[in-house]
Motif scaffolding. Structure first.
Motif, mmCIF file in Angstrom:
data_model
loop_
_atom_site.group_PDB
_atom_site.id
_atom_site.type_symbol
_atom_site.label_atom_id
_atom_site.label_comp_id
_atom_site.label_asym_id
_atom_site.label_seq_id
_atom_site.Cartn_x
_atom_site.Cartn_y
_atom_site.Cartn_z
ATOM 1 N N LEU A 1 40.939 35.301 55.245
ATOM 2 C CA LEU A 1 40.528 36.593 55.811
ATOM 3 C C LEU A 1 41.525 37.691 55.436
ATOM 4 C CD1 LEU A 1 38.150 37.460 57.565
ATOM 5 C CD2 LEU A 1 39.594 37.213 59.570
ATOM 6 N N SER A 2 42.812 37.329 55.367
ATOM 7 C CA SER A 2 43.840 38.342 55.133
ATOM 8 C C SER A 2 44.198 38.465 53.658
ATOM 9 C CB SER A 2 45.100 37.969 55.918
ATOM 10 O OG SER A 2 45.590 36.730 55.452
ATOM 11 N N GLU A 3 43.553 37.681 52.806
ATOM 12 C CA GLU A 3 43.956 37.615 51.407
ATOM 13 C C GLU A 3 43.395 38.806 50.632
ATOM 14 O OE1 GLU A 3 44.583 37.016 47.586
ATOM 15 O OE2 GLU A 3 42.515 36.953 48.282
ATOM 16 N N VAL A 4 44.199 39.365 49.711
ATOM 17 C CA VAL A 4 43.685 40.514 48.959
ATOM 18 C C VAL A 4 43.807 40.339 47.445
ATOM 19 C CG1 VAL A 4 45.847 41.784 49.219
ATOM 20 C CG2 VAL A 4 43.775 43.028 48.723
ATOM 21 N N GLY A 5 44.889 39.689 46.982
ATOM 22 C CA GLY A 5 45.130 39.613 45.536
ATOM 23 C C GLY A 5 44.013 38.921 44.776
ATOM 24 N N ALA A 6 43.626 37.748 45.271
ATOM 25 C CA ALA A 6 42.627 36.953 44.551
ATOM 26 C C ALA A 6 41.250 37.611 44.593
ATOM 27 C CB ALA A 6 42.559 35.538 45.132
ATOM 28 N N VAL A 7 40.844 38.109 45.779
ATOM 29 C CA VAL A 7 39.498 38.689 45.856
ATOM 30 C C VAL A 7 39.409 40.004 45.073
ATOM 31 C CG1 VAL A 7 38.781 37.567 47.988
ATOM 32 C CG2 VAL A 7 39.973 39.750 48.118
ATOM 33 N N MET A 8 40.552 40.692 44.941
ATOM 34 C CA MET A 8 40.572 41.907 44.115
ATOM 35 C C MET A 8 40.377 41.524 42.647
ATOM 36 S SD MET A 8 41.034 45.123 44.829
ATOM 37 C CE MET A 8 41.088 46.627 43.878
ATOM 38 N N ALA A 9 41.068 40.461 42.221
ATOM 39 C CA ALA A 9 41.021 40.061 40.814
ATOM 40 C C ALA A 9 39.638 39.554 40.421
ATOM 41 C CB ALA A 9 42.086 39.003 40.519
ATOM 42 N N VAL A 10 39.004 38.757 41.267
ATOM 43 C CA VAL A 10 37.731 38.150 40.862
ATOM 44 C C VAL A 10 36.521 38.872 41.455
ATOM 45 C CG1 VAL A 10 38.840 35.899 40.652
ATOM 46 C CG2 VAL A 10 37.580 36.450 42.738
ATOM 47 N N GLY A 11 36.748 39.705 42.494
ATOM 48 C CA GLY A 11 35.629 40.436 43.099
ATOM 49 C C GLY A 11 35.508 41.838 42.540
ATOM 50 N N GLY A 12 36.658 42.497 42.353
ATOM 51 C CA GLY A 12 36.655 43.827 41.747
ATOM 52 C C GLY A 12 36.440 44.964 42.723
ATOM 53 N N ASN A 13 36.287 44.684 44.036
ATOM 54 C CA ASN A 13 36.172 45.770 45.022
ATOM 55 C C ASN A 13 34.967 46.672 44.763
ATOM 56 O OD1 ASN A 13 37.062 47.360 47.259
ATOM 57 N ND2 ASN A 13 38.050 48.791 45.836
ATOM 58 N N LEU A 14 33.856 46.117 44.263
ATOM 59 C CA LEU A 14 32.673 46.938 43.978
ATOM 60 C C LEU A 14 31.980 47.338 45.271
ATOM 61 C CD1 LEU A 14 31.250 44.949 40.947
ATOM 62 C CD2 LEU A 14 32.235 47.237 40.895
ATOM 63 N N GLU A 15 31.743 48.641 45.405
ATOM 64 C CA GLU A 15 31.126 49.147 46.630
ATOM 65 C C GLU A 15 29.742 48.521 46.805
ATOM 66 O OE1 GLU A 15 30.499 53.331 46.603
ATOM 67 O OE2 GLU A 15 30.089 53.430 48.742
ATOM 68 N N GLY A 16 29.471 48.024 48.008
ATOM 69 C CA GLY A 16 28.158 47.448 48.301
ATOM 70 C C GLY A 16 27.958 46.063 47.722
ATOM 71 N N GLU A 17 28.940 45.532 46.986
ATOM 72 C CA GLU A 17 28.772 44.200 46.401
ATOM 73 C C GLU A 17 29.934 43.269 46.745
ATOM 74 O OE1 GLU A 17 27.573 43.935 42.384
ATOM 75 O OE2 GLU A 17 26.108 45.537 42.571
ATOM 76 N N THR A 18 31.132 43.711 46.415
ATOM 77 C CA THR A 18 32.284 42.819 46.617
ATOM 78 C C THR A 18 33.422 43.504 47.365
ATOM 79 O OG1 THR A 18 33.200 43.425 44.467
ATOM 80 C CG2 THR A 18 31.800 41.474 44.528
ATOM 81 N N VAL B 1 35.476 44.133 50.403
ATOM 82 C CA VAL B 1 35.714 43.547 51.722
ATOM 83 C C VAL B 1 36.840 44.318 52.402
ATOM 84 C CG1 VAL B 1 34.850 41.235 51.180
ATOM 85 C CG2 VAL B 1 37.222 41.810 50.675
ATOM 86 N N LEU B 2 37.168 43.935 53.630
ATOM 87 C CA LEU B 2 38.140 44.720 54.406
ATOM 88 C C LEU B 2 39.470 44.861 53.682
ATOM 89 C CD1 LEU B 2 37.340 43.399 57.994
ATOM 90 C CD2 LEU B 2 37.181 45.770 57.234
ATOM 91 N N THR B 3 40.001 43.738 53.164
ATOM 92 C CA THR B 3 41.341 43.824 52.556
ATOM 93 C C THR B 3 41.340 44.710 51.313
ATOM 94 O OG1 THR B 3 40.879 41.745 51.428
ATOM 95 C CG2 THR B 3 42.226 41.631 53.419
ATOM 96 N N THR B 4 40.332 44.561 50.437
ATOM 97 C CA THR B 4 40.333 45.366 49.208
ATOM 98 C C THR B 4 40.073 46.833 49.539
ATOM 99 O OG1 THR B 4 37.984 44.932 48.778
ATOM 100 C CG2 THR B 4 39.575 43.439 47.769
ATOM 101 N N ALA B 5 39.265 47.082 50.578
ATOM 102 C CA ALA B 5 39.005 48.467 50.977
ATOM 103 C C ALA B 5 40.282 49.102 51.541
ATOM 104 C CB ALA B 5 37.877 48.520 52.006
ATOM 105 N N ILE B 6 41.041 48.333 52.322
ATOM 106 C CA ILE B 6 42.300 48.854 52.874
ATOM 107 C C ILE B 6 43.248 49.233 51.741
ATOM 108 C CG2 ILE B 6 44.407 48.236 54.150
ATOM 109 C CD1 ILE B 6 42.595 46.471 55.936
ATOM 110 N N LEU B 7 43.359 48.335 50.761
ATOM 111 C CA LEU B 7 44.233 48.593 49.617
ATOM 112 C C LEU B 7 43.783 49.859 48.878
ATOM 113 C CD1 LEU B 7 46.612 47.395 48.039
ATOM 114 C CD2 LEU B 7 44.950 46.267 46.563
ATOM 115 N N MET B 8 42.475 49.969 48.640
ATOM 116 C CA MET B 8 41.948 51.110 47.895
ATOM 117 C C MET B 8 42.229 52.427 48.622
ATOM 118 S SD MET B 8 38.023 52.003 46.905
ATOM 119 C CE MET B 8 37.600 52.594 48.539
ATOM 120 N N TYR B 9 41.907 52.474 49.918
ATOM 121 C CA TYR B 9 42.105 53.724 50.657
ATOM 122 C C TYR B 9 43.589 54.064 50.781
ATOM 123 C CZ TYR B 9 37.166 54.077 51.747
ATOM 124 O OH TYR B 9 35.811 54.212 51.633
#
Lengths: 218, 280
Positions: free
Chosen positions: A155-172, A174-182
């Motif tokens: 739930l708290s992980e950000v590095g891996a989901v950023m690398a393989v998810g890409g933080n795409l709005e409406g698709e990938t 999640v809370l951690t990648t959105a926090i990092l982005m903002y």
């Protein structure tokens, strides 16, 4: 830049759960049986195997993300599945992160049983099919610790989901990648709002699990 | 016992390391830059020269231009390198920054898969290219992070009378830096707006092609901006001035003109103070 609406916050939170909960379920479904199997047996090569699992428990998530990235990218071995930058890729990375945690804590729980627990059970003439049930009951506190640790880890992980998810709005996203982005965008109020949601989520889920754990103790 | 000794010396070594870092900090300059200038490797080449000449070590924070301008406004930077002219002029007009000097330029490109399903190659202008992409519901990866590149996307979409937040089915907002956005575009075989420098660095890996023609609306000007000295310690304001002068120095401008030739076979930036040429 429009501030995100309440609907968007709900959506990101829902997607976070939609990724993390399946990843948790898969990790438990695979990890618990493996942990119990390894924990209760002595066999050649057990020590190297257990130390491998312990290493996995401390595997840096961002490295896990990189490995999954290389596996899934278009020119990688599973590139034809077109999974990179999809929620499936995120679930996969989270399973790789959570699985060693589940296996490691489960086998530690089994290992902490009294040496002659199995002997006692056998002497009492408990049929084999009930022995497993008894074992699970016996180590249930440890198993819940495994669930809580795995959930917290993904739930708290950000590095891996950023690398393989890409933080795409409406698709990938999640809370951690959105926090990092903002945070990087300097939208600190929104980042803080999302952080409160994330911590609140962990508080609720861990609280529920702990309640289950403690009620089982009485 | 040996283990304990090794552990103790490691702790001691890291403590010394941490302290030495702290001492150096007083000599520093906080440089907040757009990611493309760092990611291209230009800063890594120029900053050691700056340190050699002035003794000042620049600490680099790389963020999108929108965030950089906000950091400048809030006094969380000594000097800025950005490529968002409208926002930069507004910052100077507000009094938060005192001097904005364009010092180099390159251009944006619209890249995409070589098959070019939306027909961007035949587009009459960048805005027309965006319209073609939207009309054919082709996939497009937007930065979506208020960076200089994202602001240019928005400007092109507005020029094409399209919804600035996309709105067609294939529109994806990555909220990520240029490098990762290019990776996503490569994986998903989409169109994307990128600065030429970062695009060239990623081209081999992602197998996308430049499909747009050079156009005035794709011009990409980088400026160095000094923050209002009243907001800074005097010594930092002085260093910011030194840094601005450094970037305009003829020798450094020549170095910018050459940068990238070795790795990409062509320069990544055109300096604006080497010969007389129009400035924005």
């Amino acid at each position: 830049m429009n501030p995100p609406s309440i609907g968007l916050l709900v959506e990101i939170t829902a997607r976070t759960l939609a990724v993390c909960l399946p990843a948790l379920a898969i990790s438990l479904a695979i990890g618990l049986p493996i942990g119990i199997a390894i924990g209760g047996r002595r066999f050649a090569g057990r020590v190297p195997l257990v130390s491998l699992i312990n290493t996995g428990m401390g595997a840096p998530p961002v490295v896990v993300g990189l490995v999954v990235f290389f596996a899934l990218e278009r020119n990688g071995p599973f590139g034809s599945w077109s999974l990179l930058y999809s929620p499936v890729a995120m679930v996969l990375a989270q399973v790789v992160i959570a699985l060693p945690l589940v296996v490691g804590i489960t086998l530690a729980a089994v290992g902490s049983l009294d040496e002659d627990w199995e002997l006692q059970v056998r002497t009492l003439g408990v049929p084999k099919r009930w022995r497993l049930w008894l074992l699970v009951r016996e180590i249930r506190l440890g198993l819940l610790a495994a669930v809580i640790t795995a959930l917290g880890g993904i739930l708290s992980e950000v590095g891996a989901v950023m690398a393989v998810g890409g933080n795409l709005e409406g698709e990938t996203r999640v809370l951690t990648t959105a926090i990092l982005m903002y945070t990087q965008m300097g939208e600190l109020e929104i980042a803080l709002g999302l952080a409160v949601i994330l911590v609140g989520l962990m508080l609720v889920l861990a609280g529920l699990l702990t309640a289950v754990q403690q009620s089982g103790r009485a | 016992m040996t283990h304990l000794r090794i552990f103790c010396s490691l702790v001691a070594a890291s403590a010394v390391f941490a302290c030495s870092d702290r001492v150096a900090e007083e000599e520093d300059l906080l440089l907040v830059t757009t990611t493309s200038v760092r990611d291209s490797g230009l800063l890594a080449e120029l900053l050691p020269i700056f340190q050699e000449r002035t003794g000042v070590r620049a600490q680099v924070v790389a963020v999108g231009s929108g965030a950089a301008l906000r950091m400048g406004r809030d006094g969380n930077a000594d000097v800025l390198l950005t490529h968002a002219p409208e926002g930069e002029k507004a910052l100077v007009a507000s009094g938060a920054a005192v001097s904005r000097v364009p010092f180099m330029e390159n251009h944006f490109v619209i890249a995409g898969p070589p098959e070019d399903p939306a027909g961007v190659r035949e587009a009459s202008s960048p805005a027309d290219a965006m319209r073609r992409i939207a009309d054919s519901s082709a996939r497009f990866v937007s930065r979506g992070d208020d960076s200089g590149t994202h602001r240019r996307e928005v400007a092109l979409l507005k020029e094409a009378d399209l919804d600035p937040s996309g709105g067609w089915p294939g529109f994806l907002s990555s909220g990520a830096g240029m490098g990762q956005s290019l990776q996503i575009a490569g994986e998903k075989r989409t169109y994307i707006l990128s600065d030429i420098g970062t695009f060239l660095a990623f081209q081999k890996r992602i197998e996308l092609e430049v499909l747009s023609q050079p156009a005035p609306s794709l011009r990409n000007v980088y400026s160095v901006i000094r923050i209002d000295p009243a907001k800074l310690e005097p010594v930092r304001a002085e260093r910011a001035e030194q840094f601005q002068a450094f970037l305009l120095d003829p020798e450094i401008q020549r170095q910018i003109a050459e940068f990238g030739r070795e790795r990409f076979g062509r320069p990544l930036f055109r300096p604006l103070h080497l010969e007389s040429r129009p400035q924005s």
